[in-house]
Design an enzyme around this catalytic site. Structure first.
Site, PDB file in Angstrom:
ATOM      1  N   ASP A  16       2.611   4.367   5.662  1.00  0.00           N
ATOM      2  CA  ASP A  16       3.558   3.313   5.271  1.00  0.00           C
ATOM      3  C   ASP A  16       4.942   3.894   4.977  1.00  0.00           C
ATOM      4  O   ASP A  16       5.064   5.050   4.561  1.00  0.00           O
ATOM      5  CB  ASP A  16       3.007   2.570   4.036  1.00  0.00           C
ATOM      6  CG  ASP A  16       3.640   1.194   3.872  1.00  0.00           C
ATOM      7  OD1 ASP A  16       4.351   0.739   4.783  1.00  0.00           O
ATOM      8  OD2 ASP A  16       3.417   0.578   2.807  1.00  0.00           O
ATOM      9  N   GLY A  17       5.960   3.093   5.197  1.00  0.00           N
ATOM     10  CA  GLY A  17       7.327   3.482   4.836  1.00  0.00           C
ATOM     11  C   GLY A  17       8.230   3.824   6.012  1.00  0.00           C
ATOM     12  O   GLY A  17       9.361   4.289   5.813  1.00  0.00           O
ATOM     13  N   GLY A  19       9.786   1.814   8.080  1.00  0.00           N
ATOM     14  CA  GLY A  19      10.967   0.949   8.104  1.00  0.00           C
ATOM     15  C   GLY A  19      12.007   1.419   7.097  1.00  0.00           C
ATOM     16  O   GLY A  19      13.200   1.520   7.411  1.00  0.00           O
ATOM     17  N   ARG A  20      11.541   1.725   5.877  1.00  0.00           N
ATOM     18  CA  ARG A  20      12.457   2.184   4.836  1.00  0.00           C
ATOM     19  C   ARG A  20      13.091   3.516   5.205  1.00  0.00           C
ATOM     20  O   ARG A  20      14.267   3.762   4.939  1.00  0.00           O
ATOM     21  CB  ARG A  20      11.723   2.282   3.494  1.00  0.00           C
ATOM     22  CG  ARG A  20      11.621   0.942   2.767  1.00  0.00           C
ATOM     23  CD  ARG A  20      10.559   0.968   1.709  1.00  0.00           C
ATOM     24  NE  ARG A  20       9.225   0.859   2.290  1.00  0.00           N
ATOM     25  CZ  ARG A  20       8.102   1.041   1.602  1.00  0.00           C
ATOM     26  NH1 ARG A  20       8.152   1.379   0.325  1.00  0.00           N
ATOM     27  NH2 ARG A  20       6.946   0.894   2.200  1.00  0.00           N
ATOM     28  N   ASN A  64       0.088  -7.538  10.384  1.00  0.00           N
ATOM     29  CA  ASN A  64       1.305  -7.042  11.043  1.00  0.00           C
ATOM     30  C   ASN A  64       1.677  -7.846  12.299  1.00  0.00           C
ATOM     31  O   ASN A  64       2.810  -7.759  12.788  1.00  0.00           O
ATOM     32  CB  ASN A  64       1.178  -5.551  11.406  1.00  0.00           C
ATOM     33  CG  ASN A  64       1.210  -4.627  10.206  1.00  0.00           C
ATOM     34  OD1 ASN A  64       0.586  -3.568  10.207  1.00  0.00           O
ATOM     35  ND2 ASN A  64       1.939  -5.003   9.156  1.00  0.00           N
TER      36      ASN A  64
END
Ligand code: IPE
Ligand code: IPE
Ligand code: MG
Length: 235
Positions: A16-17, A19-20, A64
């Site tokens: 995860d992460g 996009g950030r 998603n």
């Protein structure tokens, strides 16, 4: 790199992460997904080196599908490209590659690619790499319940326990994860391996997935090594 003190049988990762990570750099989200593939490769190399028998990756959840079409398409394209690109590596390192999830929702083209790579690596015995694609824990439990109900109708005299039920899950034959790592600071399961994680150890790290490489993987396993797994018993 030095091997961690304990080698889990099955390590699973909620990547995860992405996009950030991209946003921090003023780039499009897919740029983070691209970079995330390198992290998968790094973890894979560790698994080969440290002889971890099973590694699994949550790559795309059923939820998603609700993301913008352009991102979904980019992710699917990236997945197909990465699988094909890694095929020689799978053979070289004796890796068995599997995709688990709601395959009916994937495109015919992607399914054909997956079938080809799974068939081509099916007899490899080095380590098993699983990509959870279009997967959700509730979906898995529901499809298992449906199959079990069907068998129960044909054999009403039978009784089923938890062990019997687990054979209907898509993870049949794969040991439950010993360690589940989630990156990016989120502390939730997001509908991942709900049944299979009953006694899994969780390690949460703030590192964003594209920054998660060998050193971070080593540290997560070291944290796992320090845990006291009691499985409800007394020592
Ligand atoms: C994980 O990164 C990849 C997938 C869920 C497909 P995200 O895309 O969720 O990145 P964040 O959480 O928005 O930063
Ligand atoms: C979980 O990440 C799914 C995958 C990593 C494939 P999400 O980014 O979709 O999860 P939420 O929305 O933060 O719970
Ligand atoms: Mg996310």
């Amino acid at each position: 790199m030095k091997a961690p003190s304990t080698i889990p049988t099955h390590v699973s990762i909620i990547m995860d992460g992405n996009g950030r990570w991209a946003k921090e750099r003023g780039k499009e989200r897919v740029f983070g997904h691209f970079e995330g593939v390198e992290s998968v490769r790094a973890v894979m190399e560790c698994c080969v080196e440290w002889k971890i028998p099973y590694a699994s990756f949550y790559a795309f959840s059923e939820e998603n599908w609700g993301r913008p079409e352009a991102e979904v398409d980019a992710l699917m394209g990236l997945m197909a490209k990465a699988m094909v690109g890694e095929f020689d590596n799978f053979q070289k390192h004796n890796v068995r590659f599997m995709v688990l999830g709601n395959r009916a929702r994937l495109s015919a083209g992607l399914n054909a690619t997956i079938d080809k790579i799974m068939a081509g690596t099916a007899s490899n015995t080095g380590f098993t790499m699983i990509l959870f694609l279009s997967y959700s824990g509730k979906w898995d439990i529901l499809q298992a319940a449906e199959k079990m109900a069907h068998d129960l109708m044909n054999h009403p005299e039978k009784s089923f326990d938890a062990e019997d039920f687990s054979h209907y899950l898509v993870t049949d034959g794969i040991p439950d994860p010993d360690l589940l790592i989630r990156t990016s600071g989120e502390k939730r399961l997001s509908n991942y391996l709900l049944w299979q994680s009953a006694y899994t150890e969780f390690v949460f790290t703030d590192t964003l997935w594209p920054d998660f490489r060998k050193e971070q993987f080593y540290e997560a396993i070291e944290e796992f090594s320090s845990r006291d797994r009691r499985f409800g018993k007394v020592k």
